[in-house]
Design an enzyme around this catalytic site. Structure first.
Site, PDB file in Angstrom:
ATOM      1  CG  ASP A   1     -15.758 -17.329 143.517  1.00 43.31           C
ATOM      2  OD1 ASP A   1     -16.676 -18.116 143.777  1.00 43.31           O
ATOM      3  OD2 ASP A   1     -15.333 -17.151 142.367  1.00 43.31           O
TER       4      ASP A   1
ATOM      5  CG  HIS B   1     -20.303 -16.895 144.417  1.00 44.81           C
ATOM      6  ND1 HIS B   1     -21.375 -16.032 144.408  1.00 44.81           N
ATOM      7  CD2 HIS B   1     -19.444 -16.436 143.488  1.00 44.81           C
ATOM      8  CE1 HIS B   1     -21.172 -15.088 143.512  1.00 44.81           C
ATOM      9  NE2 HIS B   1     -20.003 -15.297 142.946  1.00 44.81           N
TER      10      HIS B   1
END
Length: 260
Positions: free
Chosen positions: A29, A63
């Site tokens: 993430d 991300h």
């Protein structure tokens, strides 16, 4: 692993005087995210995340390289990011929030950064819908009343940055109709697109079509300066500006636009 969900690297929340340096972060993430709580908490108890330096770090996969929000109701300010490499992060520098969240992100400076194989190097999005899809106040492009739930991005400056193998767009800036993004600059920035880029959405913004090797996209911004900025191998215009005022373009991008 790169596909592991909700595996952030370092998340300072409502923290003061934080120094993050000399780290290698490889996650599924966001690598580093700055936060300061949400509108669901008592506002009088929320504290800003402020006086943050991030330096000499490598960030891989995930991300985002450095992300601010979307939990930023207490505010995020006085942030310096320098001398970093992002490789294979979906996004590079990403700011995200939405109506109802409130808070201010201000006085952010990013310099001396190299990004390789990112989907979009720079994102500032005030229509972030994750967790509230379908809510009218999130997606409505008409102006809403300005109140304590209106988020704000201002005084954000990027310089001396190279991004290669970019997929979706050189940058994606999307302010609210009632609260434009304010005072943003890019200086000495070189972006080159991946020749085999696939189309996709740079940011979680309702009703936005996918982009592919696009240039700079700016919507509802007040005070945007592009100095010695270059975007190569892009499809279409190097800059798309919608409802942008106080726009200043000089150097390489200006020459690209003139020749196009």
């Amino acid at each position: 692993p790169p596909d592991s969900p909700n595996t952030d690297g370092i998340n300072p929340e409502s923290c003061h005087n934080v120094h993050i340096s000399n780290c290698h972060i490889d996650v599924g993430d966001d690598c580093i995210t700055l936060k300061s709580g949400t509108e669901d908490e008592a506002r009088e108890r929320l504290l800003a995340c402020e006086n943050i330096t991030i330096a000499n770090c490598t960030m891989v996969h995930g991300h985002g390289g450095v992300v601010i929000g979307s939990e930023m109701t207490g505010g995020v300010r006085n942030v310096v990011i320098s001398n970093c490499v992002f490789q294979g992060t979906d996004r590079g520098i990403r700011l995200k929030s939405r109506r109802g969240r409130g808070g201010v992100v201000e006085d952010l400076r990013v310099s001396n950064v190299v990004m390789i194989d990112v989907l979009c190097p720079f994102i500032m999005n005030l229509y972030y819908g994750c967790g509230a899809w379908g809510a009218r106040r999130i997606s409505d492009k008409a102006p809403w009343p300005v109140n304590e739930g209106t988020p704000r991005f201002r005084r954000i400056h990027m310089s001396h940055i190279t991004a290669r193998q970019v997929q979706y767009a050189a940058a994606f800036l999307y302010g609210l109709a009632e609260m434009p993004i304010e005072d943003v600059s890019f200086e000495d920035v070189a972006i080159s697109m991946a020749p085999d880029a696939e189309p996709g959405h740079p940011a979680m913004a309702p009703d936005m079509p996918p982009l592919q090797r696009a240039g700079f996209y700016a919507c509802t911004v007040r005070g945007l300066r592009l100095r010695d900025v270059a975007s190569s191998e892009h499809l279409g215009a190097p800059l798309t500006a919608v409802d942008v005022s106080d726009l200043e373009i000089s150097g390489r991008l200006a020459r690209q636009m003139a020749s196009g």
